[in-house]
Enzyme design. Structure first.
Site, short mmCIF file in Angstrom:
data_model
loop_
_atom_site.label_atom_id
_atom_site.label_comp_id
_atom_site.label_asym_id
_atom_site.label_seq_id
_atom_site.Cartn_x
_atom_site.Cartn_y
_atom_site.Cartn_z
N LYS A 11 0.81 -1.21 0.00
CA LYS A 11 0.00 0.00 0.00
C LYS A 11 0.85 1.28 0.00
O LYS A 11 2.05 1.24 0.32
CB LYS A 11 -0.92 -0.01 1.22
CG LYS A 11 -1.93 -1.14 1.20
CD LYS A 11 -2.79 -1.08 2.45
CE LYS A 11 -3.85 -2.15 2.49
NZ LYS A 11 -4.68 -2.03 3.71
N TYR A 51 -12.26 -2.02 -3.77
CA TYR A 51 -12.76 -2.15 -2.39
C TYR A 51 -14.28 -2.04 -2.30
O TYR A 51 -14.82 -1.75 -1.23
CB TYR A 51 -12.09 -1.11 -1.49
CG TYR A 51 -10.66 -1.46 -1.16
CD1 TYR A 51 -10.36 -2.50 -0.29
CD2 TYR A 51 -9.61 -0.75 -1.73
CE1 TYR A 51 -9.05 -2.83 0.01
CE2 TYR A 51 -8.29 -1.07 -1.43
CZ TYR A 51 -8.02 -2.11 -0.56
OH TYR A 51 -6.72 -2.43 -0.26
N THR A 93 -4.46 -7.39 10.94
CA THR A 93 -4.75 -6.08 10.35
C THR A 93 -4.28 -4.95 11.25
O THR A 93 -3.70 -3.97 10.79
CB THR A 93 -6.26 -5.95 10.08
OG1 THR A 93 -6.66 -7.02 9.22
CG2 THR A 93 -6.59 -4.63 9.42
N ASN A 114 -1.65 0.05 7.23
CA ASN A 114 -1.10 -1.24 7.64
C ASN A 114 -0.24 -1.91 6.56
O ASN A 114 0.01 -3.10 6.62
CB ASN A 114 -2.21 -2.17 8.14
CG ASN A 114 -3.24 -2.49 7.09
OD1 ASN A 114 -3.02 -2.30 5.89
ND2 ASN A 114 -4.39 -2.97 7.52
N HIS A 117 -1.99 -5.61 1.75
CA HIS A 117 -3.29 -6.26 1.60
C HIS A 117 -3.02 -7.62 0.97
O HIS A 117 -2.13 -7.76 0.14
CB HIS A 117 -4.20 -5.45 0.67
CG HIS A 117 -5.39 -6.22 0.17
ND1 HIS A 117 -6.57 -6.26 0.86
CD2 HIS A 117 -5.55 -7.00 -0.93
CE1 HIS A 117 -7.42 -7.04 0.18
NE2 HIS A 117 -6.82 -7.49 -0.90
N GLU A 128 -9.28 -10.64 -7.36
CA GLU A 128 -8.33 -9.54 -7.19
C GLU A 128 -7.20 -9.62 -8.22
O GLU A 128 -6.77 -8.59 -8.74
CB GLU A 128 -7.79 -9.54 -5.76
CG GLU A 128 -8.87 -9.17 -4.76
CD GLU A 128 -8.47 -9.27 -3.31
OE1 GLU A 128 -9.18 -8.69 -2.48
OE2 GLU A 128 -7.45 -9.91 -2.99
#
Length: 140
Positions: A11, A51, A93, A114, A117, A128
């Site tokens: 991320k 998402y 998470t 975090n 993913h 995905e």
């Protein structure tokens, strides 16, 4: 366990801190192989689409903002039990609850930032992967 593929994302909070290599090394050291990888800057539309499952959750707006705030590295990982292995190396998470030595314990800033993913099941992995990669981009 069978050889399988899973989706992984590094991320923006991690790419901004130049952690792509360190995180990828942790994944590879855990026995996963990167068979596709690209660096993208998600558009709002892409983030909302990716998402969409969370669109009614209170954190959706913040999630989309975070995911569009900088580059993201999307990857396809392959290996024995890749989905579970990726989730184990990512950690919980919430980094405060993550096991020592996991990506989130080592690199995450907060529950919202975090760092990574990963797909949670074979069906989501397939969805995905297809969202970000064509079959010709996955070279294993």
């Amino acid at each position: 366990m069978a050889i399988e593929r899973t989706f992984s994302m590094i991320k923006p909070d991690a790419t901004k801190r130049n952690l792509t290599g360190a995180i990828t090394k942790m994944l590879e050291d855990a026995g996963l192989r990167v068979v596709a990888s690209k660096r993208v800057w998600m558009s709002r539309r892409e983030a909302e689409g990716f998402y969409a499952v969370h669109k009614d959750r209170p954190f959706f707006g913040e999630l989309v903002e975070g995911m569009t705030s900088g580059p993201t590295v999307v990857q396809v990982l392959e290996g024995e039990g890749a989905i579970l292995k990726n989730r184990e190396i990512m950690g919980a998470t919430n980094p405060a609850n993550a096991d020592e030595g996991t990506i989130r314990k080592v690199h995450a800033l907060s529950i919202g930032e975090n760092s990574v993913h990963g797909s949670d099941a074979p069906e989501t992995a397939a969805q995905e992967i297809k969202y970000w990669f064509s079959d010709t981009e996955i070279v294993g």
